[in-house]
Design a protein around this motif. Structure first.
Motif, PDB file in Angstrom:
ATOM      1  N   ALA A   8      -6.107  -5.044 -10.003  1.00 48.25           N
ATOM      2  CA  ALA A   8      -5.787  -5.993  -8.987  1.00 48.25           C
ATOM      3  C   ALA A   8      -6.162  -7.654  -9.653  1.00 48.25           C
ATOM      4  O   ALA A   8      -7.121  -7.708 -10.046  1.00 48.25           O
ATOM      5  CB  ALA A   8      -6.423  -5.729  -7.814  1.00 48.25           C
ATOM      6  N   ASP A  14      -3.694  -4.863   1.523  1.00 47.99           N
ATOM      7  CA  ASP A  14      -4.240  -6.263   1.532  1.00 47.99           C
ATOM      8  C   ASP A  14      -5.255  -6.355   2.491  1.00 47.99           C
ATOM      9  O   ASP A  14      -5.126  -6.022   3.765  1.00 47.99           O
ATOM     10  CB  ASP A  14      -3.189  -7.087   1.833  1.00 47.99           C
ATOM     11  N   PRO A  39      -3.280   1.446  -1.815  1.00 45.74           N
ATOM     12  CA  PRO A  39      -3.579  -0.041  -1.971  1.00 45.74           C
ATOM     13  C   PRO A  39      -3.094  -0.598  -0.765  1.00 45.74           C
ATOM     14  O   PRO A  39      -1.859  -0.630  -0.378  1.00 45.74           O
ATOM     15  CB  PRO A  39      -3.008  -0.302  -3.256  1.00 45.74           C
ATOM     16  N   ARG A  42     -11.639  -0.853  -4.959  1.00 48.11           N
ATOM     17  CA  ARG A  42     -10.661  -1.927  -5.274  1.00 48.11           C
ATOM     18  C   ARG A  42      -9.525  -1.399  -5.978  1.00 48.11           C
ATOM     19  O   ARG A  42      -9.882  -0.484  -6.612  1.00 48.11           O
ATOM     20  CB  ARG A  42     -11.524  -3.039  -5.890  1.00 48.11           C
ATOM     21  N   GLU A  43      -8.558  -2.054  -5.788  1.00 45.05           N
ATOM     22  CA  GLU A  43      -7.330  -1.561  -6.434  1.00 45.05           C
ATOM     23  C   GLU A  43      -7.503  -1.761  -8.092  1.00 45.05           C
ATOM     24  O   GLU A  43      -7.650  -2.996  -8.273  1.00 45.05           O
ATOM     25  CB  GLU A  43      -5.940  -2.333  -6.031  1.00 45.05           C
ATOM     26  N   ARG A  67      -7.663  -6.992  -2.664  1.00 47.69           N
ATOM     27  CA  ARG A  67      -6.710  -5.796  -2.519  1.00 47.69           C
ATOM     28  C   ARG A  67      -7.583  -4.318  -2.576  1.00 47.69           C
ATOM     29  O   ARG A  67      -8.298  -4.375  -3.663  1.00 47.69           O
ATOM     30  CB  ARG A  67      -5.569  -5.404  -3.315  1.00 47.69           C
ATOM     31  N   VAL A  73      -8.395   0.061  -1.809  1.00 48.40           N
ATOM     32  CA  VAL A  73      -7.786   1.284  -1.535  1.00 48.40           C
ATOM     33  C   VAL A  73      -8.434   1.758  -0.317  1.00 48.40           C
ATOM     34  O   VAL A  73      -9.525   2.210  -0.347  1.00 48.40           O
ATOM     35  CB  VAL A  73      -7.984   2.073  -2.930  1.00 48.40           C
TER      36      VAL A  73
END
Length: 428
Positions: free
Chosen positions: A412, A274, A272, A408-409, A306, A308
Motif C-alpha cells: 500500500a 479503506d 483490503p 496492513r495491505e 488500507r 486487511v
C-alpha cells in the motif's frame, strides 16, 4: 426385566437338574442294586467254601460254627445231601435279594438280604441328590438375582439418562458398569449429551450475541426514522432515508456475520479496505447518541491507511468499543489511527475512570462486566477481530485504551508519511 432374567435362569437350571438328576438317580439305583447283589453272591461263595472245607475234614457242620467262621449277618440256608437244611440268621419277610453257590460235594448255599435295605440305601442317595439339587436351585436364584440387578440397574440408569437428555438436561454422567455392551451405550449417550450441550451453548451464545449486536444498529435506525418523522424538509428526509438504508444494510451484515460466526467462529472473509471509511462511518453513526449525551468524539492520527479485514466486522468491533466508552466511560472519546510495523492500529480511549484493576486480565471474557452490563460486547468484538486475523487488546486500564490491530495491505502507498496525521476533529 428382572423377573424375566430370574425366570429364564431358573428354567435353565431346572432343566439341567432334571436331565442330569434323573440320569444320576437311575445310575445310582442300578449301582446300589448291583452292589447288593454282588455282596450276597460273595457271601454265598464264602459260606460254601467253609462248608466244603469242613466236610472234607470230617468236621461237624452246624449253624453256630458256620456263623462264627463266616461272620455272616444275612439269612442263609445250607442244603447238604442226606442231611437236614441248616439255616443261619432270620429269614427276611417280603421281597429279598438272593445269591446262591454250589459246593464240590453237592451242597448248595442260598443267601438272602431284605430288599428294604437296598430301598433304604437308594432313598438316602435320592435324599442327597435332592439336597444338592435344592442347593443348586438356591444358588441359581441368587446368581440370577445378582445378574438381573447387575443388568437391570444399568439399563434403568441409561433410561434415566436418555430421559434427562430428552427433557433438556445435557449433562453427561460418565458412569460405567463394567459390562462392555452397556458401557458402549453409556459412551454414546455421554457423547450425545456433550454434543447437545455444545449445540445449546452455541444457540444461547448466538441469541445473546444477536441481541447485543443488533441493539446498536436498531437504535441508530430508530433515531434516523425519528428524524424523518420530525422534519418537513424533503432534502433532510432524503438524507436521513439514505442513512437509514445504510443502517439496514449494516443490520443485514451484522446478522450474516453472527450466523457465520455461530457456524464457525474462525471463518473470516478478510479483504483490503479503506480504514478511514470505516472510522468515518462509525463516527457518523454514533453522532446522535453522543450529541444526546453532551459528549464529543475526536478523531486523529494517520489517514489514508488500507488494512486487511472484513469491513463489517471491523465496524462492529469499533462500534462495541465506542458504545463501551459511551456507557462506562466519560468525557471525550478519541479514535486514533497509527501504524506499528506492518499493522494498522485503531485506538479508542476516553477520559472516564477506566477499567477496574481486578478486571483487567478478564475484561474480554463473557459475562465479565464491571457496571451491570451483559459483558458480551467486548467478548464478541475480540472474536470478530480474531476471525479476520487481527487482535483486540486492552493497552491501558486507567484511563482505558483499547486497540484494534489489523494487518496492513501489502504494497500500500496511500499512507501518509510517519508523523503526518489528520487534524483532530470533534463531533458533538
Amino acid at each position: 426385566m428382572r423377573r424375566r432374567l430370574i425366570n429364564s435362569t431358573l428354567a435353565v437350571v431346572l432343566v439341567v437338574i432334571a436331565v442330569f438328576g434323573v440320569s444320576l438317580v437311575i445310575v445310582e439305583t442300578r449301582t446300589i442294586s448291583s452292589s447288593a447283589q454282588e455282596s450276597v453272591d460273595s457271601e454265598a461263595y464264602r459260606l460254601v467254601s467253609i462248608v466244603d472245607s469242613r466236610l472234607i475234614g470230617g468236621d461237624p457242620v452246624n449253624p453256630d460254627i458256620l456263623s462264627d467262621e463266616s461272620g455272616a449277618k444275612r439269612y442263609a440256608i445250607i442244603r447238604i445231601p442226606g442231611r437236614r437244611p441248616i439255616e443261619i440268621g432270620e429269614r427276611p419277610e417280603g421281597g429279598a435279594i438272593r445269591g446262591s453257590a454250589e459246593g464240590d460235594r453237592g451242597e448248595t448255599v442260598t443267601v438272602e438280604e431284605p430288599r428294604s435295605v437296598v430301598t433304604a440305601e437308594v432313598g438316602r442317595t435320592l435324599l442327597i441328590i435332592g439336597a444338592v439339587a435344592l442347593l443348586a436351585v438356591v444358588a441359581a436364584v441368587l446368581l440370577a438375582v445378582r445378574q438381573a440387578n447387575r443388568l437391570a440397574s444399568p439399563l434403568t440408569d441409561l433410561a434415566e439418562t436418555a430421559e434427562r437428555l430428552g427433557s433438556g438436561d445435557p449433562r453427561p454422567r460418565h458412569k460405567r458398569y463394567a459390562v462392555p455392551e452397556l458401557d458402549r451405550v453409556a459412551d454414546v449417550l455421554d457423547a450425545s449429551a456433550e454434543r447437545i450441550a455444545r449445540m445449546l451453548t452455541a444457540e444461547r451464545r448466538l441469541a445473546a450475541d444477536a441481541s447485543h449486536q443488533l441493539r446498536t444498529p436498531l437504535t441508530a435506525l430508530s433515531m434516523r426514522l425519528e428524524e424523518i418523522a420530525l422534519t418537513d424538509d424533503l432534502e433532510t428526509v432524503k438524507e436521513e432515508a439514505t442513512v437509514a438504508l445504510t443502517q439496514v444494510e449494516r443490520l443485514t451484515d451484522v446478522v450474516e456475520r453472527l450466523l457465520t460466526n455461530s457456524r464457525d467462529p474462525r471463518t473470516g472473509s478478510a479483504v483490503p479496505f479503506d480504514l478511514d471509511d470505516v472510522v468515518k462511518q462509525q463516527i457518523e453513526e454514533w453522532r446522535p447518541a453522543y450529541r444526546s449525551a453532551g459528549r464529543a468524539i475526536v478523531r486523529s492520527g494517520k489517514v489514508g491507511m488500507r488494512a486487511v479485514g472484513t469491513p463489517g466486522a471491523v465496524a462492529q468491533v469499533l462500534a462495541a468499543l465506542i458504545e463501551n466508552s459511551l456507557m462506562h466511560g466519560g468525557g471525550t472519546v478519541a479514535l486514533r489511527t497509527r501504524v506499528t510495523g506492518n499493522q494498522a492500529v485503531v485506538e479508542v480511549t476516553d477520559e472516564g475512570p477506566g477499567v477496574p484493576s481486578g478486571l483487567g486480565a478478564r475484561i474480554f471474557e463473557r459475562a465479565i462486566s464491571g457496571r451491570n452490563s451483559t459483558g458480551i460486547g467486548l467478548a464478541v468484538a475480540r472474536d470478530l477481530a480474531e476471525a479476520d486475523g487481527g487482535r483486540l487488546e486492552l493497552l491501558q486500564q486507567q484511563p482505558a485504551v483499547f486497540a484494534l490491530f489489523l494487518a496492513r495491505e501489502a504494497g500500500a502507498h496511500r499512507d501518509q508519511p510517519e508523523g503526518e496525521e489528520a487534524a483532530p476533529r470533534t463531533v458533538r
